[in-house]
Design a protein around this motif. Structure first.
Motif, short mmCIF file in Angstrom:
data_model
loop_
_atom_site.label_atom_id
_atom_site.label_comp_id
_atom_site.label_asym_id
_atom_site.label_seq_id
_atom_site.Cartn_x
_atom_site.Cartn_y
_atom_site.Cartn_z
N GLN A 8 0.82 -1.22 0.00
CA GLN A 8 0.00 0.00 0.00
C GLN A 8 0.85 1.26 0.00
O GLN A 8 0.33 2.37 -0.10
CB GLN A 8 -0.90 0.00 1.24
N ALA A 11 0.63 3.99 -2.83
CA ALA A 11 -0.56 4.83 -2.77
C ALA A 11 -0.38 5.94 -1.72
O ALA A 11 -0.69 7.11 -1.97
CB ALA A 11 -1.78 3.98 -2.44
N TRP A 12 0.15 5.56 -0.56
CA TRP A 12 0.37 6.57 0.50
C TRP A 12 1.37 7.62 0.03
O TRP A 12 1.16 8.82 0.23
CB TRP A 12 0.86 5.88 1.78
N HIS A 14 2.07 8.54 -2.95
CA HIS A 14 1.44 9.35 -3.98
C HIS A 14 0.61 10.47 -3.35
O HIS A 14 0.73 11.65 -3.69
CB HIS A 14 0.57 8.44 -4.85
N LEU A 15 -0.22 10.08 -2.37
CA LEU A 15 -1.08 11.06 -1.70
C LEU A 15 -0.25 12.06 -0.90
O LEU A 15 -0.47 13.28 -0.96
CB LEU A 15 -2.07 10.32 -0.80
N LEU A 302 -7.64 7.95 0.37
CA LEU A 302 -7.09 6.81 -0.38
C LEU A 302 -8.20 5.91 -0.88
O LEU A 302 -8.16 5.41 -2.00
CB LEU A 302 -6.12 6.02 0.50
N LEU A 305 -9.64 7.59 -3.84
CA LEU A 305 -8.73 7.48 -5.00
C LEU A 305 -8.84 6.09 -5.62
O LEU A 305 -8.85 5.94 -6.84
CB LEU A 305 -7.28 7.74 -4.56
N GLU A 306 -8.97 5.08 -4.76
CA GLU A 306 -9.08 3.72 -5.26
C GLU A 306 -10.41 3.53 -6.01
O GLU A 306 -10.43 3.01 -7.11
CB GLU A 306 -8.96 2.72 -4.11
N LEU A 311 -5.20 5.64 -8.39
CA LEU A 311 -3.95 5.29 -7.72
C LEU A 311 -2.88 4.88 -8.72
O LEU A 311 -3.19 4.22 -9.72
CB LEU A 311 -4.19 4.16 -6.72
N THR A 314 1.83 -0.02 -8.33
CA THR A 314 2.79 -0.28 -7.26
C THR A 314 4.21 -0.02 -7.76
O THR A 314 4.55 -0.41 -8.88
CB THR A 314 2.69 -1.75 -6.83
#
Ligand code: ATP
Ligand code: MG
Length: 419
Positions: A8, A11-12, A14-15, A302, A305-306, A311, A314
């Motif tokens: 994960q 994604a974190w 990115h945010l 998140l 976003l998903e 997102l 990976t």
């Protein structure tokens, strides 16, 4: 409380990176504060009769018998630090924070006991311009992330005096309908009646439909403040809805309050909430200084976003260094270091431990590597290395070890062009 696993992390990041970009674009500076504070800081600022202080705090006595609490939100700590370090009074301060908060709530989708917030706080500015700025800032983050269908609701709670007067009017109205109120609201009716407006109980909401409106009770200055804020939002093309029942769960707000809401996350639809809290700083012992801010819930963002397929993929390893035999391992470690020196923006994973060619290439595939660099006994003897593209089907080739960096640079440049 949940674990955030390596899968994960992309994604974190990115945010978090998008958030950092946006707060920096507005000149906000980062502050990092302790996760533990004295309990009284929260009971004095958030308010005794709030969900958080009544039933959600993780509170314990430390070894000196002092009551401490895991922070349930970030504003109180910022104000405490501001009083302590003198960055509030007679200053214009814009700060932001990001980190975990703790609330003992019933865990469910979008509601956790440890969750992450990004918050901004602005001190020393009393006008509607700064209220508008923090709202525009949040809107810019949604744009940068590509989020769709989040709506802005705003309201004004008025001055403390106007609010006190409205409190009387509202209490009188609610007393007449006390039998139809839910238990929490009945209790709040005496201690904190404005919070009844926030109730999610259907019976109470039905009564509230005809309750006197907070908007009608606004004092003149608060009304002008609110109208100017609306004007700035309009001038910047930002749509909003005025929601006269929006009061926010914390006690310390005055005048502007706002929430960003989505319908795509079920009941936990508020992704960002904030407002003005001019009374908080003197309440905590500082000299009167206006303040405003917001906090957004990163897990909810998140999740959104998903849902909206926003997102990034990976993060993968770029190069996997395969080596066969102890002597080759020695050289491969060195070659991998050379690659990291020359190409600091790519990730190079050097195989460690046992494994034949096949199993090492399997691992390379598993971590998503684009290229394998292979060093076996033959290559070691000849001073060469094999470069094997793993994704695009192109041929592998053998180059001198001294040429590895140059070849990889060329390959990476080519890949960037393709992208
Ligand atoms: P809610 O009405 O959802 O309980 P709140 O009014 O308690 O929210 P704030 O204290 O204003 O929330 O916190 C700001 C934001 O932090 C919320 O809008 C939400 O996105 C997020 N948040 C709050 N509590 C949690 C939680 N327990 N788990 C995950 N995110 C949360
Ligand atoms: Mg809550």
């Amino acid at each position: 409380m949940h674990d955030i696993l390596p899968e994960q992390a992309a994604a974190w990041h990115h945010l978090e990176e998008a958030a950092r970009k946006v707060v920096t674009a507005y000149g906000y500076r980062n502050i990092r504060l302790p996760i533990l504070e004295k309990t009284e800081l929260f009971s004095r600022s958030i308010g005794e009769v709030t969900d958080i202080v009544e039933k959600e705090m993780y509170t314990f006595d430390d070894r000196n018998g002092e009551s401490l609490t895991l922070r349930p939100e970030g504003t109180a700590g910022c104000v405490r630090a501001g009083i302590e370090h003198g960055f509030l009074h007679n200053q214009l301060t814009r700060i932001w924070y990001m980190g975990p908060m703790f609330r003992h709530e019933r865990p469910q989708k979008g509601r956790y006991r440890q969750f992450y917030q990004l918050g901004v706080e602005a001190y020393g500015m009393a006008g509607p311009d700064i209220d508008a700025e923090i709202i525009l800032l949040s809107a810019r983050l949604w744009r940068l992330l590509g989020l769709r269908d989040v709506r802005l609701e705003i309201n004004s709670l008025g001055s403390p005096e106007a609010r006190a007067q409205y409190r009387e009017t509202l209490t009188a109205y609610l007393r007449r309908h006390v039998d139809a109120l839910d238990e929490d609201s009945r209790r709040r009716l005496e201690s904190n009646p404005l919070r009844v407006l926030d109730s999610k109980d259907p019976g109470t909401r039905a009564i509230l439909a005809d309750a006197p409106s907070l908007t009608d009770a606004l004092d003149k200055d608060s009304r002008t403040h609110f109208e100017t804020l609306c004007g700035i939002l309009e001038a910047n093309g930002l749509p909003y809805t005025i929601n006269p029942r929006l009061v926010r769960g914390l006690d310390y707000y005055s005048r502007t309050v706002f929430e960003w809401i989505t319908d795509e996350l079920g009941a936990q639809g508020t992704i960002c909430a904030g407002g003005r809290y001019d009374g908080l700083i003197p309440q905590l012992g500082g000299r009167p200084t206006p303040g405003c801010g917001f906090a957004m819930g990163l897990e909810r963002l998140l999740a959104l976003l998903e849902t909206q397929a926003l997102l990034p993929p990976t993060a993968a390893v770029d190069v996997y260094c395969v080596s066969l035999g102890d002597a080759a391992r020695m050289s491969a470690m060195k070659l991998a270091e050379n690659l990291r020196d020359a190409l600091p923006h790519i990730s190079v994973l050097a195989h460690c431990g046992d494994g034949n060619l096949k199993s090492q290439l399997k691992r390379a595939d598993k971590v998503g590597a684009g290229i394998a660099v292979i060093l076996g006994e033959d290559e070691l003897r000849d001073g060469t290395v094999v470069i094997k593209p793993l994704r695009d089907g192109s041929e592998q080739r053998t180059v001198a070890q001294s040429e590895l960096v140059t070849s990889m640079k060329a390959l990476c440049a080519k890949e960037n062009e393709v992208q």
